[in-house]
Design a protein around this motif. Structure first.
Motif, PDB file in Angstrom:
ATOM      1  N   GLY A  21       0.819  -1.207   0.000  1.00 26.32           N
ATOM      2  CA  GLY A  21       0.000   0.000   0.000  1.00 26.32           C
ATOM      3  C   GLY A  21       0.844   1.245   0.000  1.00 26.32           C
ATOM      4  N   LYS A  22       0.175   2.385   0.156  1.00 27.65           N
ATOM      5  CA  LYS A  22       0.836   3.685   0.224  1.00 27.65           C
ATOM      6  C   LYS A  22       0.344   4.409   1.468  1.00 27.65           C
ATOM      7  CE  LYS A  22       1.422   4.278  -4.780  1.00 27.65           C
ATOM      8  NZ  LYS A  22       2.896   4.313  -4.780  1.00 27.65           N
ATOM      9  N   SER A  23       1.271   5.086   2.150  1.00 23.28           N
ATOM     10  CA  SER A  23       0.926   5.792   3.386  1.00 23.28           C
ATOM     11  C   SER A  23       1.696   7.098   3.466  1.00 23.28           C
ATOM     12  CB  SER A  23       1.243   4.932   4.621  1.00 23.28           C
ATOM     13  OG  SER A  23       0.479   3.750   4.630  1.00 23.28           O
ATOM     14  N   LEU A  24       1.102   8.050   4.186  1.00 24.15           N
ATOM     15  CA  LEU A  24       1.764   9.317   4.480  1.00 24.15           C
ATOM     16  C   LEU A  24       2.359   9.264   5.877  1.00 24.15           C
ATOM     17  CD1 LEU A  24      -0.905  11.827   3.138  1.00 24.15           C
ATOM     18  CD2 LEU A  24       1.381  11.520   2.203  1.00 24.15           C
ATOM     19  N   ALA A  25       3.593   9.741   6.004  1.00 24.81           N
ATOM     20  CA  ALA A  25       4.249   9.775   7.315  1.00 24.81           C
ATOM     21  C   ALA A  25       5.322  10.844   7.293  1.00 24.81           C
ATOM     22  CB  ALA A  25       4.861   8.414   7.654  1.00 24.81           C
ATOM     23  N   LEU A  26       5.699  11.302   8.495  1.00 23.78           N
ATOM     24  CA  LEU A  26       6.752  12.313   8.582  1.00 23.78           C
ATOM     25  C   LEU A  26       8.104  11.750   8.156  1.00 23.78           C
ATOM     26  CD1 LEU A  26       5.793  14.028  11.960  1.00 23.78           C
ATOM     27  CD2 LEU A  26       5.523  14.976   9.670  1.00 23.78           C
ATOM     28  N   ASN A  27       8.353  10.481   8.490  1.00 26.64           N
ATOM     29  CA  ASN A  27       9.616   9.839   8.133  1.00 26.64           C
ATOM     30  C   ASN A  27       9.404   8.318   8.179  1.00 26.64           C
ATOM     31  OD1 ASN A  27       9.894   9.154  11.003  1.00 26.64           O
ATOM     32  ND2 ASN A  27      10.540  11.294  11.246  1.00 26.64           N
ATOM     33  N   SER A  28      10.462   7.585   7.863  1.00 24.57           N
ATOM     34  CA  SER A  28      10.346   6.120   7.814  1.00 24.57           C
ATOM     35  C   SER A  28      10.091   5.521   9.195  1.00 24.57           C
ATOM     36  CB  SER A  28      11.618   5.527   7.207  1.00 24.57           C
ATOM     37  OG  SER A  28      12.760   5.921   7.946  1.00 24.57           O
ATOM     38  N   ASP A  29      10.630   6.125  10.249  1.00 23.89           N
ATOM     39  CA  ASP A  29      10.377   5.610  11.608  1.00 23.89           C
ATOM     40  C   ASP A  29       8.902   5.696  11.959  1.00 23.89           C
ATOM     41  OD1 ASP A  29      13.064   5.086  11.888  1.00 23.89           O
ATOM     42  OD2 ASP A  29      13.509   7.001  12.869  1.00 23.89           O
ATOM     43  N   ARG A  30       8.287   6.845  11.627  1.00 24.53           N
ATOM     44  CA  ARG A  30       6.852   6.988  11.887  1.00 24.53           C
ATOM     45  C   ARG A  30       6.037   6.009  11.042  1.00 24.53           C
ATOM     46  NH1 ARG A  30       5.234  11.911  14.218  1.00 24.53           N
ATOM     47  NH2 ARG A  30       6.840  12.531  15.705  1.00 24.53           N
ATOM     48  N   LEU A  85     -14.337   8.681  -1.958  1.00 20.90           N
ATOM     49  CA  LEU A  85     -13.524   9.848  -2.287  1.00 20.90           C
ATOM     50  C   LEU A  85     -12.081   9.450  -2.565  1.00 20.90           C
ATOM     51  CD1 LEU A  85     -14.897  12.468   0.287  1.00 20.90           C
ATOM     52  CD2 LEU A  85     -15.340  12.361  -2.172  1.00 20.90           C
ATOM     53  N   ALA A  86     -11.563   8.488  -1.797  1.00 26.91           N
ATOM     54  CA  ALA A  86     -10.185   8.032  -2.010  1.00 26.91           C
ATOM     55  C   ALA A  86     -10.046   7.352  -3.371  1.00 26.91           C
ATOM     56  CB  ALA A  86      -9.767   7.074  -0.894  1.00 26.91           C
ATOM     57  N   GLU A  87     -11.031   6.529  -3.731  1.00 24.49           N
ATOM     58  CA  GLU A  87     -10.959   5.820  -5.007  1.00 24.49           C
ATOM     59  C   GLU A  87     -11.051   6.768  -6.195  1.00 24.49           C
ATOM     60  OE1 GLU A  87     -14.073   2.991  -4.914  1.00 24.49           O
ATOM     61  OE2 GLU A  87     -13.201   1.783  -3.290  1.00 24.49           O
ATOM     62  N   GLY A  88     -11.823   7.842  -6.030  1.00 20.85           N
ATOM     63  CA  GLY A  88     -12.032   8.744  -7.160  1.00 20.85           C
ATOM     64  C   GLY A  88     -11.066   9.906  -7.242  1.00 20.85           C
ATOM     65  N   HIS A  89     -10.163  10.035  -6.266  1.00 24.81           N
ATOM     66  CA  HIS A  89      -9.260  11.188  -6.281  1.00 24.81           C
ATOM     67  C   HIS A  89      -8.084  10.933  -7.217  1.00 24.81           C
ATOM     68  CE1 HIS A  89      -7.297  14.809  -4.865  1.00 24.81           C
ATOM     69  NE2 HIS A  89      -8.362  15.064  -4.126  1.00 24.81           N
ATOM     70  N   PRO A  90      -7.706  11.920  -8.028  1.00 25.00           N
ATOM     71  CA  PRO A  90      -6.619  11.695  -9.001  1.00 25.00           C
ATOM     72  C   PRO A  90      -5.221  11.743  -8.408  1.00 25.00           C
ATOM     73  CG  PRO A  90      -7.483  13.925  -9.229  1.00 25.00           C
ATOM     74  CD  PRO A  90      -8.351  13.225  -8.217  1.00 25.00           C
ATOM     75  N   HIS A  91      -5.052  12.321  -7.199  1.00 26.74           N
ATOM     76  CA  HIS A  91      -3.716  12.493  -6.620  1.00 26.74           C
ATOM     77  C   HIS A  91      -3.437  11.404  -5.584  1.00 26.74           C
ATOM     78  CE1 HIS A  91      -3.196  16.305  -8.661  1.00 26.74           C
ATOM     79  NE2 HIS A  91      -4.381  16.679  -8.228  1.00 26.74           N
ATOM     80  N   LYS A  92      -2.266  10.798  -5.689  1.00 28.29           N
ATOM     81  CA  LYS A  92      -1.915   9.681  -4.813  1.00 28.29           C
ATOM     82  C   LYS A  92      -1.794  10.110  -3.357  1.00 28.29           C
ATOM     83  CE  LYS A  92       0.464   7.034  -8.402  1.00 28.29           C
ATOM     84  NZ  LYS A  92       1.745   6.400  -8.824  1.00 28.29           N
ATOM     85  N   GLY A  93      -1.310  11.328  -3.117  1.00 30.96           N
ATOM     86  CA  GLY A  93      -1.200  11.813  -1.746  1.00 30.96           C
ATOM     87  C   GLY A  93      -2.547  11.899  -1.067  1.00 30.96           C
ATOM     88  N   TRP A  94      -3.536  12.432  -1.781  1.00 28.31           N
ATOM     89  CA  TRP A  94      -4.885  12.525  -1.233  1.00 28.31           C
ATOM     90  C   TRP A  94      -5.506  11.143  -1.071  1.00 28.31           C
ATOM     91  CZ3 TRP A  94      -7.286  16.283   1.213  1.00 28.31           C
ATOM     92  CH2 TRP A  94      -6.832  17.583   1.043  1.00 28.31           C
ATOM     93  N   GLN A  95      -5.208  10.245  -1.990  1.00 29.37           N
ATOM     94  CA  GLN A  95      -5.719   8.878  -1.853  1.00 29.37           C
ATOM     95  C   GLN A  95      -5.213   8.234  -0.564  1.00 29.37           C
ATOM     96  OE1 GLN A  95      -4.558   6.766  -5.388  1.00 29.37           O
ATOM     97  NE2 GLN A  95      -5.804   8.026  -6.762  1.00 29.37           N
ATOM     98  N   ALA A  96      -3.903   8.403  -0.301  1.00 22.72           N
ATOM     99  CA  ALA A  96      -3.331   7.841   0.925  1.00 22.72           C
ATOM    100  C   ALA A  96      -3.913   8.504   2.160  1.00 22.72           C
ATOM    101  CB  ALA A  96      -1.806   7.998   0.903  1.00 22.72           C
ATOM    102  N   LEU A  97      -4.115   9.814   2.100  1.00 20.87           N
ATOM    103  CA  LEU A  97      -4.669  10.534   3.246  1.00 20.87           C
ATOM    104  C   LEU A  97      -6.092  10.093   3.540  1.00 20.87           C
ATOM    105  CD1 LEU A  97      -4.607  12.825   5.351  1.00 20.87           C
ATOM    106  CD2 LEU A  97      -5.334  14.376   3.535  1.00 20.87           C
ATOM    107  N   LEU A  98      -6.923  10.015   2.509  1.00 24.75           N
ATOM    108  CA  LEU A  98      -8.314   9.620   2.710  1.00 24.75           C
ATOM    109  C   LEU A  98      -8.424   8.176   3.191  1.00 24.75           C
ATOM    110  CD1 LEU A  98      -9.832  11.349  -0.439  1.00 24.75           C
ATOM    111  CD2 LEU A  98     -10.251  11.977   1.938  1.00 24.75           C
ATOM    112  N   SER A  99      -7.541   7.329   2.688  1.00 25.61           N
ATOM    113  CA  SER A  99      -7.531   5.943   3.178  1.00 25.61           C
ATOM    114  C   SER A  99      -7.149   5.886   4.653  1.00 25.61           C
ATOM    115  CB  SER A  99      -6.561   5.106   2.346  1.00 25.61           C
ATOM    116  OG  SER A  99      -6.978   5.043   0.989  1.00 25.61           O
ATOM    117  N   ALA A 100      -6.178   6.722   5.047  1.00 27.60           N
ATOM    118  CA  ALA A 100      -5.788   6.772   6.460  1.00 27.60           C
ATOM    119  C   ALA A 100      -6.929   7.278   7.334  1.00 27.60           C
ATOM    120  CB  ALA A 100      -4.553   7.654   6.624  1.00 27.60           C
ATOM    121  N   LEU A 101      -7.633   8.301   6.864  1.00 28.81           N
ATOM    122  CA  LEU A 101      -8.784   8.807   7.617  1.00 28.81           C
ATOM    123  C   LEU A 101      -9.858   7.726   7.746  1.00 28.81           C
ATOM    124  CD1 LEU A 101      -9.143  12.408   6.114  1.00 28.81           C
ATOM    125  CD2 LEU A 101      -8.376  11.818   8.414  1.00 28.81           C
TER     126      LEU A 101
END
Length: 399
Positions: A21-30, A85-101
């Motif tokens: 998968g894809k995830s947003l994080a501050l760094n690899s440790d997080r 919303l995550a499935e339909g969003h064109p930007h990968k960053g937003w997809q990862a964010l919405l999936s996290a939410l």
């Protein structure tokens, strides 16, 4: 605030199956910690992109909240709405964010608390209004109100920036043309006039000296200006006293003061009106306002209002003690408090200040355009006169 990184990862779940998968994080440790909290053992990961705060566009956030309100009104659960919303969003960053939410919501965490996990993206007002929506069972209504408020605020800021952009562009063109004539055109005329060995007029000689000075010290002057600009940026970022000085100076500039004051008051009264309608106390509303303001002097003004209201004073008396708020503000707020319709008066104040600010923004370019033309005409005319004034004396020099 720290930038977020988008990671692609592979991990083993509790059943021993490989997940990706894809995830947003501050760094690899997080990233490793967040995956472990989900019961995943990371195998490998790769950083794809760094998302800076400016990459999360205002319009994208407004569209997200507006679409979420539509889905909630249609009867979809919050988690399913976030998934769509995550499935339909064109930007990968937003997809990862919405999936996290969505994962936070599915785990039983309130949506408002999930938004607080991403302060780099969502201002405090978002989580505050979502919390009100959760408490009142009107999350869709709060989403719609938030989207409308953010859209109006963004429209107002765009108007202000557009009004200031054209005069600044004209001024920069005038400076560039002047420097070009002083550095490249005037030296050619100097060599022509020098061949006649005739004395130059005092005005032309002064301009020629300016041209020679720019040719000699131009690079050093440009370097010094760049250093001063960078130093000013550092001072602005690190010194709160300097920021206060800049903001107080801005309030003294005739054309810009009204624009800035109007935009700040519009934001303050709109947020207060939203929080009052949602059922928050006045102190809670002021706290939400304070967290959304970027200006130090306005945040300090809100802090003073909170202090006076905590002492038991009504809002109109608290407003009357601070010079940033106009007499009209105090009068209408007093009427609203006495009539028990404070939210209505706050809405009228927000609409009035928004209308005034939009009107000033529309008229600013028209007001500054003649001034800019006079400045450009004066600069170019001065240089042209300085270049051709000696021509009238060449006839005498040739006899």
């Amino acid at each position: 605030m720290a930038n977020l990184c988008l990671f692609s990862w592979q991990a083993v779940d509790s059943k021993g199956e490989l997940q990706s998968g894809k995830s947003l994080a501050l760094n690899s440790d997080r990233l490793v910690v967040s995956l472990a909290e989900c019961g995943l053992l990371p195998v490998n990961w790769k950083r794809d992109k760094v998302w800076r705060q400016r990459d999360w566009k205002w319009q994208q956030k407004i569209d997200l909240i507006r679409q979420l309100a539509t889905l909630l009104k249609a009867g979809l659960p919050l988690s399913e709405g976030l998934s769509l919303l995550a499935e339909g969003h064109p930007h990968k960053g937003w997809q990862a964010l919405l999936s996290a939410l969505q994962q936070h919501v599915l785990s039983g965490e309130p949506f408002s608390q999930a938004l607080r996990q991403w302060p780099q993206i969502f201002p405090p007002l978002y989580s505050a209004l979502m919390e009100v929506g959760e408490l009142t069972g009107q999350l869709d209504v709060c989403c719609e109100q938030l989207a409308q408020q953010q859209a109006r605020q963004q429209h107002l800021w765009n108007k202000v920036i557009k009004a200031l952009r054209y005069p600044l562009f004209i001024l920069l063109v005038a400076i560039a043309v002047s420097c070009g004539m002083l550095l490249f055109v005037l030296p050619e005329f100097v060599s022509v006039y020098a061949a006649f060995d005739a004395p130059l007029p005092v005005f032309t000689a002064a301009v020629m000296q300016l041209s020679a000075g720019l040719q000699t010290w131009g690079l050093q002057l440009a370097f010094l200006m760049v250093l001063m600009f960078l130093g000013g940026q550092q001072l602005h970022c690190r010194s709160t006293d300097w920021q206060r000085y800049e903001q107080r100076l801005l309030l003294r500039i005739p054309l810009l003061a009204g624009l800035w004051r109007g935009s700040q008051l519009t934001q303050i009264y709109t947020i207060l009106q939203l929080t009052q309608q949602a059922g928050l106390t006045l102190l809670q509303g002021l706290e939400a306002v304070q967290m959304t303001l970027s200006s130090i002097i306005w945040r300090e003004a809100i802090t003073e209002l909170q202090y006076h209201i905590a002492q038991g004073k009504p809002l109109h008396q608290a407003l009357n003690t601070h010079p940033l708020f106009t007499a009209l503000c105090c009068q209408l707020v007093r009427v609203g408090e006495e009539a028990g319709a404070l939210d209505v008066m706050l809405a009228r104040l927000a609409e009035w200040h928004e209308g005034q600010t939009l009107s000033r923004a529309d008229s600013l370019s028209a007001s500054l355009e003649p001034m800019m033309m006079v400045i450009i005409g004066g600069i170019v005319g001065t240089l042209v006169i300085a270049m051709y004034l000696p021509v009238f004396g060449l006839g005498d020099a040739m006899h």
